[in-house]
Design an enzyme around this catalytic site. Structure first.
Site, mmCIF file in Angstrom:
data_model
loop_
_atom_site.group_PDB
_atom_site.id
_atom_site.type_symbol
_atom_site.label_atom_id
_atom_site.label_comp_id
_atom_site.label_asym_id
_atom_site.label_seq_id
_atom_site.Cartn_x
_atom_site.Cartn_y
_atom_site.Cartn_z
ATOM 1 N NE ARG B 51 -2.497 0.086 3.375
ATOM 2 C CZ ARG B 51 -3.406 -0.874 3.341
ATOM 3 N NH1 ARG B 51 -4.460 -0.744 2.575
ATOM 4 N NH2 ARG B 51 -3.270 -1.946 4.079
ATOM 5 C CB THR B 52 3.573 2.436 2.241
ATOM 6 O OG1 THR B 52 2.759 2.209 3.383
ATOM 7 C CG2 THR B 52 4.352 3.720 2.449
ATOM 8 C CE LYS B 80 23.749 -9.542 -5.383
ATOM 9 N NZ LYS B 80 23.758 -8.566 -6.472
ATOM 10 N NE ARG B 101 7.067 0.644 5.226
ATOM 11 C CZ ARG B 101 5.851 0.388 5.704
ATOM 12 N NH1 ARG B 101 5.672 -0.602 6.550
ATOM 13 N NH2 ARG B 101 4.832 1.119 5.358
ATOM 14 C CG HIS B 129 4.444 5.150 8.424
ATOM 15 N ND1 HIS B 129 4.928 5.634 7.219
ATOM 16 C CD2 HIS B 129 3.478 4.246 8.097
ATOM 17 C CE1 HIS B 129 4.288 5.025 6.233
ATOM 18 N NE2 HIS B 129 3.405 4.189 6.731
#
Lengths: 141, 304
Positions: B51-52, B80, B101, B129
């Site tokens: 969604r974000t 990695k 995120r 957030h």
């Protein structure tokens, strides 16, 4: 017990008894070649017992960071055998790599090379918070 | 160059400016359709959040810009062992702005320390957030016409809900805000939030476990998800969960102009029947999220 007086150096006085080794390690004094005296359990009228560290050299470090470890200590700067400055270290705005962030969700847990930096957010209550995750630093007593 | 890592990185004036831009975008979308032409947004999502991510991508595309990035750590160099600092320095060579995120708290902050382009925190674990908070503020502004003088109830998981903490922090800078905290004992707002925000800034607040009792006084009801894993026992979860389900019946005593919000995803804490109530704003909130992000991108890219 006799310890020679310093010509140029630093005397860290009024250390809580038993905590001198912590300061010794924090300042990396083991890496110095100069004379260093760690005097433990010295009788003190104010504190009962105290520790003292005498360093026969001028260190290029921010001694205010010691304020986080022990806010009661006194720092005496000695030049030409005379005390030229005496002060209590203030709590530093930031402390770097003195305490580690204990929050398992903090980015410092997976990125090993990040410095562990804490910012003073409440001077009165001596609260430092991790600059990354804002977790409270566990206070030294 | 500016970043947005914590909502408090923005002054009240800057937040008001972003919200004003967002409202102008809503009124005149065509005016902004090419504002970011030739610009690229990198979405660095180290954990999935469809969604974000889509909200950010839709925001950039609606500004005429382009998007690139990854949607989970396994498809990035992080798998990695590359550090956030190195990744951001590489991405800085390709893109003009980044939305990140990350499951670890503080990762976007680390990125901002090494980045040569603006970094937006799109959620770092349970920590911050800020674009959700901008979304919530825009929704309140649009629904109430103001960001002051109202009573807002936060209901559900107030202990772990980062959206609640951030919104309380953001609202604490506005006048006339009255806060009602509605939660089971186990999920009360942490005492440090009460001490460092509510008490420190003299924000009037009350705590209760009974949603029905406070319903008539609320101008805004901000619902959150009560998560099963927070409870010690199944019985306790089931007992408490049902007391925090918003139903049409529970809304009978609510104000006619109540605004019902939820950061989504919803599980069962708002009955589907409530969706048809004109006071339900949580899907409008999603739409507002896109506009808030558009306005933020414009500000950080300094294209206005």
């Amino acid at each position: 017990m006799n310890i020679d007086s310093l010509h140029n150096g630093i005397v860290i006085d009024h250390i809580k008894a038993g905590r001198s080794m912590e300061i010794y390690k924090f300042l990396n004094l083991d890496e110095l070649d100069c004379s260093i005296a760690i005097i433990k359990n010295v009788p003190s009228s104010k504190m009962g017992k105290k520790d003292i560290i005498k360093i026969d050299a001028v260190l290029d470090v921010d001694l205010n960071a010691l304020g986080y470890i022990d806010s009661g200590i006194t720092i005496n700067l000695i030049e030409d055998g005379k005390r030229v400055k005496k002060y209590h270290p203030e709590l530093p705005e930031y402390i770097s790599n003195i305490v580690k962030c204990k929050n398992p969700r903090c980015i410092t847990t997976i990125e090993q090379e990040l410095p562990h930096v804490f910012k003073l957010t409440d001077r009165e209550n001596k609260i430092y918070r991790c600059i990354y995750c804002e977790s409270k630093a566990e206070l030294s007593q | 160059m500016r970043h947005l890592i914590d909502i408090l990185d923005l002054s009240v004036e800057e937040i008001n400016e972003i919200l004003a831009t967002a409202e102008d975008i809503i009124a005149n979308p065509a005016k902004y359709a090419h504002s970011c032409a030739g610009k690229q947004l990198a979405t660095l999502f180290y954990e999935p959040s469809t969604r974000t991510r889509l909200s950010f991508e839709s925001a950039m595309l609606s500004l005429g810009g382009e998007v690139l990035g990854f949607s989970e750590a396994s498809s990035s160099s992080a798998s990695k062992g590359e550090s956030v600092a190195d990744t951001i320095r590489v991405i800085s060579c390709y893109a003009d702005i980044v939305a990140m995120r990350h499951p670890k708290e503080g990762a976007p902050m680390v990125a901002s320390m090494y980045s040569t382009i603006p970094v937006i925190n799109a959620g770092d674990g349970g920590h911050n957030h800020p674009t959700q908070t901008l979304t919530d503020l825009l929704t309140i502004k649009r629904e109430k016409g103001r960001l002051k003088d109202f009573t807002i109830g936060f209901c559900g998981d107030l202990k772990f809900g980062r959206t609640v903490h951030s919104l309380i922090e953001a609202l604490s800078r506005y006048e006339g805000i009255n806060i009602v905290l509605i939660s089971p004992e186990e999920l009360k707002l942490p005492s440090y939030v009460k001490k460092e925000i509510l008490k420190a800034k003299n924000i009037p607040y009350t705590q209760t476990t009974d949603l029905l009792e406070v319903m008539p006084q609320l101008d805004i009801l901000y619902m959150t998800r009560v998560q099963k894993e927070r409870f010690f026992s199944e019985e306790e979860y089931l007992r408490l969960r049902d007391s925090y389900i918003l139903t049409v019946e529970k809304l009978e005593t609510a104000k006619k102009d109540l605004t019902i919000m939820h950061p989504l995803p919803r599980v069962n804490e708002i009955s589907v029947a409530v969706d048809n109530d004109p006071r339900a704003c949580y899907f409008k909130q999603v739409q507002n999220g896109k506009y808030a992000r558009m306005a933020l991108i414009l500000k950080l890219l300094e294209v206005l």
